[in-house]
Write a protein that holds these residues in place. Sequence first.
Motif, short mmCIF file in Angstrom:
data_model
loop_
_atom_site.label_atom_id
_atom_site.label_comp_id
_atom_site.label_asym_id
_atom_site.label_seq_id
_atom_site.Cartn_x
_atom_site.Cartn_y
_atom_site.Cartn_z
N LYS A 1 44.78 11.69 33.60
CA LYS A 1 43.57 10.98 33.22
C LYS A 1 42.54 11.11 34.33
CE LYS A 1 44.74 6.40 34.93
NZ LYS A 1 44.79 4.99 34.63
N LEU A 2 41.28 10.95 33.96
CA LEU A 2 40.19 10.99 34.93
C LEU A 2 40.12 9.62 35.60
CD1 LEU A 2 37.74 12.39 36.22
CD2 LEU A 2 36.38 11.56 34.28
N ASP A 3 40.49 9.58 36.87
CA ASP A 3 40.49 8.32 37.60
C ASP A 3 39.06 7.93 37.97
OD1 ASP A 3 43.28 7.93 37.62
OD2 ASP A 3 43.45 9.48 39.16
N ARG A 4 38.81 6.61 37.94
CA ARG A 4 37.48 6.08 38.21
C ARG A 4 37.55 4.92 39.19
NH1 ARG A 4 33.95 7.72 34.11
NH2 ARG A 4 34.96 8.73 32.37
N THR A 5 36.40 4.64 39.81
CA THR A 5 36.29 3.46 40.67
C THR A 5 36.17 2.23 39.77
OG1 THR A 5 33.87 3.45 40.69
CG2 THR A 5 34.99 4.79 42.39
N GLY A 6 36.17 1.05 40.37
CA GLY A 6 35.97 -0.18 39.62
C GLY A 6 34.63 -0.23 38.90
N LEU A 7 33.66 0.53 39.39
CA LEU A 7 32.34 0.59 38.75
C LEU A 7 32.27 1.67 37.68
CD1 LEU A 7 30.08 0.20 41.91
CD2 LEU A 7 30.63 -1.54 40.19
N GLY A 8 33.35 2.43 37.51
CA GLY A 8 33.38 3.47 36.47
C GLY A 8 32.98 4.85 36.93
N LEU A 9 32.73 5.04 38.22
CA LEU A 9 32.37 6.37 38.73
C LEU A 9 33.63 7.23 38.84
CD1 LEU A 9 29.93 5.36 41.58
CD2 LEU A 9 29.34 6.38 39.38
N PRO A 10 33.57 8.48 38.39
CA PRO A 10 34.74 9.35 38.48
C PRO A 10 35.11 9.62 39.93
CG PRO A 10 33.10 10.26 36.99
CD PRO A 10 32.45 9.12 37.69
N ILE A 11 36.39 9.52 40.23
CA ILE A 11 36.91 9.82 41.56
C ILE A 11 37.27 11.30 41.64
CG2 ILE A 11 38.80 9.37 43.18
CD1 ILE A 11 38.91 6.52 42.02
N GLU A 12 37.73 11.87 40.53
CA GLU A 12 38.15 13.27 40.49
C GLU A 12 37.00 14.15 39.99
OE1 GLU A 12 42.83 12.92 39.57
OE2 GLU A 12 41.53 12.10 38.02
N PRO A 13 37.02 15.44 40.36
CA PRO A 13 35.97 16.35 39.92
C PRO A 13 35.94 16.46 38.39
CG PRO A 13 37.22 17.32 41.72
CD PRO A 13 37.96 16.09 41.28
N TYR A 14 34.72 16.56 37.85
CA TYR A 14 34.53 16.63 36.40
C TYR A 14 33.32 17.49 36.09
CZ TYR A 14 30.60 13.55 37.10
OH TYR A 14 29.41 13.05 37.52
N GLY A 15 33.18 17.88 34.84
CA GLY A 15 32.01 18.65 34.41
C GLY A 15 31.91 18.68 32.90
N PHE A 16 30.71 19.06 32.42
CA PHE A 16 30.43 19.14 31.00
C PHE A 16 29.73 20.45 30.69
CE2 PHE A 16 30.45 14.63 32.03
CZ PHE A 16 31.26 14.11 31.02
N SER A 17 29.79 20.87 29.46
CA SER A 17 29.03 22.05 29.03
C SER A 17 27.54 21.77 29.24
CB SER A 17 29.33 22.38 27.57
OG SER A 17 29.23 21.24 26.74
N GLY A 18 26.79 22.82 29.43
CA GLY A 18 25.36 22.68 29.65
C GLY A 18 24.99 22.31 31.08
#
Length: 146
Positions: free
Chosen positions: A94-111
Amino acid sequence: MPHSGRAPRRLALAAAAVVVALPAAAATIEVVVDGADPGTSVSVALCQGGLSEEACSLGQELTARGGTVNVVFRDVPAGRYAVAAFEDVNGNRKLDRTGLGLPIEPYGFSGGVGLKARPTFAQAAFDLREPGTALRVGLARALPRR
């Protein structure tokens, strides 16, 4: 012989049945994900209609080789899609997040969107038509490494 009107109706129903029986157009989506640490797991999901977990139900997990992952989605019906990816650094799927919802692990989207804020589906979306498309997704961190 008088014309009963049934023959044209049967013909129309038969023609409609043939149209319904034809398979929907399908295409291939080739995704190259850049920026992963070699040997880590990268999850790549195909999203339709939104970027929620439910809307991104078709996915693959692969191990990064040389910082890159190549994913192919086959027989995808033509339509409007987005790709979401993340590097699963700790292997918990799973994509881990901080308590504020910011991703801790690298992520990306199309575009190439979403590196400063979560994009909308419309911002990340692309139209898929036959025979298919190829795209790149770059992984980035919202926060510096810990």
